[in-house]
Design an enzyme around this catalytic site. Structure first.
Site, mmCIF file in Angstrom:
data_model
loop_
_atom_site.group_PDB
_atom_site.id
_atom_site.type_symbol
_atom_site.label_atom_id
_atom_site.label_comp_id
_atom_site.label_asym_id
_atom_site.label_seq_id
_atom_site.Cartn_x
_atom_site.Cartn_y
_atom_site.Cartn_z
ATOM 1 C CG HIS A 124 -1.913 1.104 1.226
ATOM 2 N ND1 HIS A 124 -1.873 2.132 2.134
ATOM 3 C CD2 HIS A 124 -2.969 1.350 0.416
ATOM 4 C CE1 HIS A 124 -2.869 2.960 1.889
ATOM 5 N NE2 HIS A 124 -3.552 2.516 0.860
ATOM 6 C CG HIS A 178 -7.612 5.359 -1.981
ATOM 7 N ND1 HIS A 178 -7.292 6.420 -1.162
ATOM 8 C CD2 HIS A 178 -6.700 4.393 -1.710
ATOM 9 C CE1 HIS A 178 -6.252 6.104 -0.424
ATOM 10 N NE2 HIS A 178 -5.858 4.888 -0.735
ATOM 11 N NE ARG A 213 0.178 18.297 -2.586
ATOM 12 C CZ ARG A 213 -0.438 17.190 -2.162
ATOM 13 N NH1 ARG A 213 -1.678 17.254 -1.693
ATOM 14 N NH2 ARG A 213 0.170 16.015 -2.220
ATOM 15 C CB CYS A 239 3.563 22.095 -5.171
ATOM 16 S SG CYS A 239 3.227 20.347 -4.875
ATOM 17 C CE1 TYR A 273 5.253 16.610 -2.114
ATOM 18 C CE2 TYR A 273 4.962 16.074 0.212
ATOM 19 C CZ TYR A 273 4.444 16.506 -0.989
ATOM 20 O OH TYR A 273 3.111 16.817 -1.094
#
Length: 529
Positions: free
Chosen positions: A102, A127, A201, A248, A384
């Site tokens: 996952h 999802h 964000r 971002c 990130y």
């Protein structure tokens, strides 16, 4: 498996003549022809065995997926020992083998163990996509009984129902959690981005915090008392203002997706904005709590007041050396463009770290601590980060790469838009340019022919201080359209004061998360006569 199939199939497969009497071949043949014939028969047997085995597997899977279960039966499968079952709608899935795979970590999936996925998909709406449902379908083991198909009694109220109202001009990339960017033509209309169209964000629902009861917990070093600061307490620190561009890590990810699929929100070139921020310097607050620079490595960890169903908050960290440096101008900001922070942007207090990726600018700040290691947050340790183009999701090792802090040099074209039609004669091209770490943009080169020839754009906006160029430069170029041209391939690239320059293409910098996308920005337009 061959023993379990009907006898007539075994008889026909083993027979070497038209008789129905089984005459299975021996491996001891004499002569080349006999040997060849024997191996052919064996090949037939092996091939048929594979087909029958696959058929048997499909039949068993189909039989298993058509079984009927009650919610109580599903509930009993809630651990690795009993296997992990979940439901979606009226279908039942055994996801035991997927737990460790996952992307959000095993703990997130285990929240739904033995129960419905719907409450958690409401929280993480990303999802609910076709490719996720395709993955889930592989693990189907049956369906709920008709008596149990009523909605679960588990609370499924929308955790995003209290989110703030957003500006209709924003291009929405995700509703839950909310993520959106301004359209390119609005992005560079002003040097300071208006609050309503500043890119948003969010990783979790937006908390609704009361300014009167808000407290910021600042953990003191050993032997010192921790601080519990109200907004009024923060106002007592010297107020500092600074203009900072936030970007971002996934800005321009959509261009990487065009080259090869990545996982992440499909940001265009608008996941970047600029504001005038005001608040207390982080170094002043840390000093008040008793912190000082250390000879050993240390990190300032931030924890937000936004959280998931387990109570896990968004978190990130920056090196203590940056946090304690007055010249780095790191803020605990409570104002944005002269107004209290909007809820989407961290009200009542957020971190602003000039020159650093937006992921470290933690919003709705609740806790600050100094630790010997960087934050253990998922978004610091397992997201990130950049990787080689050769790394995929089967081989990625997040511990092998440093967390993104300063971002590379960046620029993009905001006018004209890709696919637009421009007039012959003269074309006006606009855009933005920025570099991380306080590095000033010294030049933006623009090409009308895909990079064969170049012209230098005019830079606008605030003058940039050496090593403290925290905000972008807007740029513009007015150029004649070459006679007879029916289309233009416009390209831009920026150069910073360390002479870092953008790479010419996406391929060498592609990575599985689609971060750090800073290749030459390209726009194709048509020309009217």
């Amino acid at each position: 498996r061959l023993q379990s199939v009907p006898s007539r199939l075994c008889i026909r497969a083993c027979s070497t003549n038209d008789s129905l009497q089984p005459q299975c071949p021996s491996l001891a043949f004499s002569g080349a022809n006999s040997s060849t014939r024997g191996w052919r028969v064996m090949g037939t047997l092996l091939g048929l065995g594979a087909v029958l085995a696959y058929h048997d597997h499909r039949c068993r899977a189909a039989e298993k997926s058509s079984r009927i279960y009650t919610r109580e039966e599903v509930k009993s499968h809630s651990s690795l020992e009993t296997r992990i079952w979940v439901t979606l709608g009226c279908e039942v899935f055994d996801v035991t083998e997927f737990v460790d795979l996952h992307p959000g970590g095993p703990s997130k999936l285990m929240l739904a163990a033995g129960g419905p996925l719907e409450p958690f998909w409401a929280l993480y709406a990303v999802h609910d996509q076709a490719h996720v449902r395709e993955i889930l379908a592989q693990y189907k083991v049956g369906e709920l009984s008709s008596e149990d198909k009523a909605p679960s009694t588990l609370k499924t109220s929308d955790p995003y129902a209290d989110d703030p109202v957003r500006h209709p001009a924003l291009k929405v990339n995700s509703q839950r959690p909310f993520n959106a960017e301004p359209p390119p033509e609005l992005l560079t209309e002003n040097y300071i981005t208006p609050n309503p169209i500043f890119f948003t964000r969010n990783h979790l629902p937006v908390p609704n915090l009361e300014p009167e009861t808000y407290r910021l917990h600042v953990v003191g070093p050993p032997g010192c008392q921790s601080l519990s600061l109200s907004l009024d307490d923060l106002y007592q620190f010297p107020k500092h203002e600074v203009t900072v561009t936030l970007q971002c890590a996934g800005n321009r990810r959509s261009e990487m997706t065009q080259f090869k699929e990545v996982k992440g929100l499909e940001w265009n070139a608008g996941a970047i904005s600029t504001a005038r921020w005001a608040g207390a310097r982080l170094c002043d607050v840390l000093a008040k709590a008793g912190h000082q620079l250390r000879e050993t490595e240390a990190h300032v960890c931030f924890e937000g007041l936004d959280s998931d169903p387990t109570g896990t908050a968004y978190g990130a960290s920056i090196p203590l050396a940056r946090a304690m440096d007055p010249e780095a101008e790191v803020l605990l900001a409570y104002e944005m463009n002269g107004q209290p922070l909007p809820r989407d942007h961290g009200f009542p207090v957020r971190v602003v770290v000039p020159g650093v990726v937006g992921a470290r600018h933690v919003k709705w700040l609740g806790k600050v601590s100094v630790e010997p290691e960087e934050s253990y947050s998922h978004w610091q340790r397992r997201d990130y980060k950049g990787f080689s183009p050769s790394v995929d999701w089967d081989t990625v090792d997040f511990d092998s790469a440093p967390s993104i802090q300063e971002l590379p040099v960046q620029s993009a074209i905001t006018e004209p838009k890709d696919g637009e039609t421009v007039q012959s004669g003269e074309v006006t091209i606009k855009g933005y340019a920025w570099s991380g770490g306080g590095r000033a943009v010294v030049r933006v080169d623009v090409s009308l022919d895909g990079g064969l020839t170049w012209q230098v754009a005019e830079l606008n906006g605030e003058e940039q201080r050496p090593r403290k160029a925290w905000a972008w430069r807007l740029w513009q170029l007015q150029a004649p359209v070459p006679a007879g041209k029916k289309e233009l391939n416009i390209v831009c690239k920026a150069v910073d004061d360390s002479y870092n320059v953008q790479p010419d293409s996406v391929a060498p910098i592609w990575n599985l998360r689609g971060v750090l996308s800073n290749a030459w920005h390209r726009v194709h337009v048509r020309v009217t006569p």
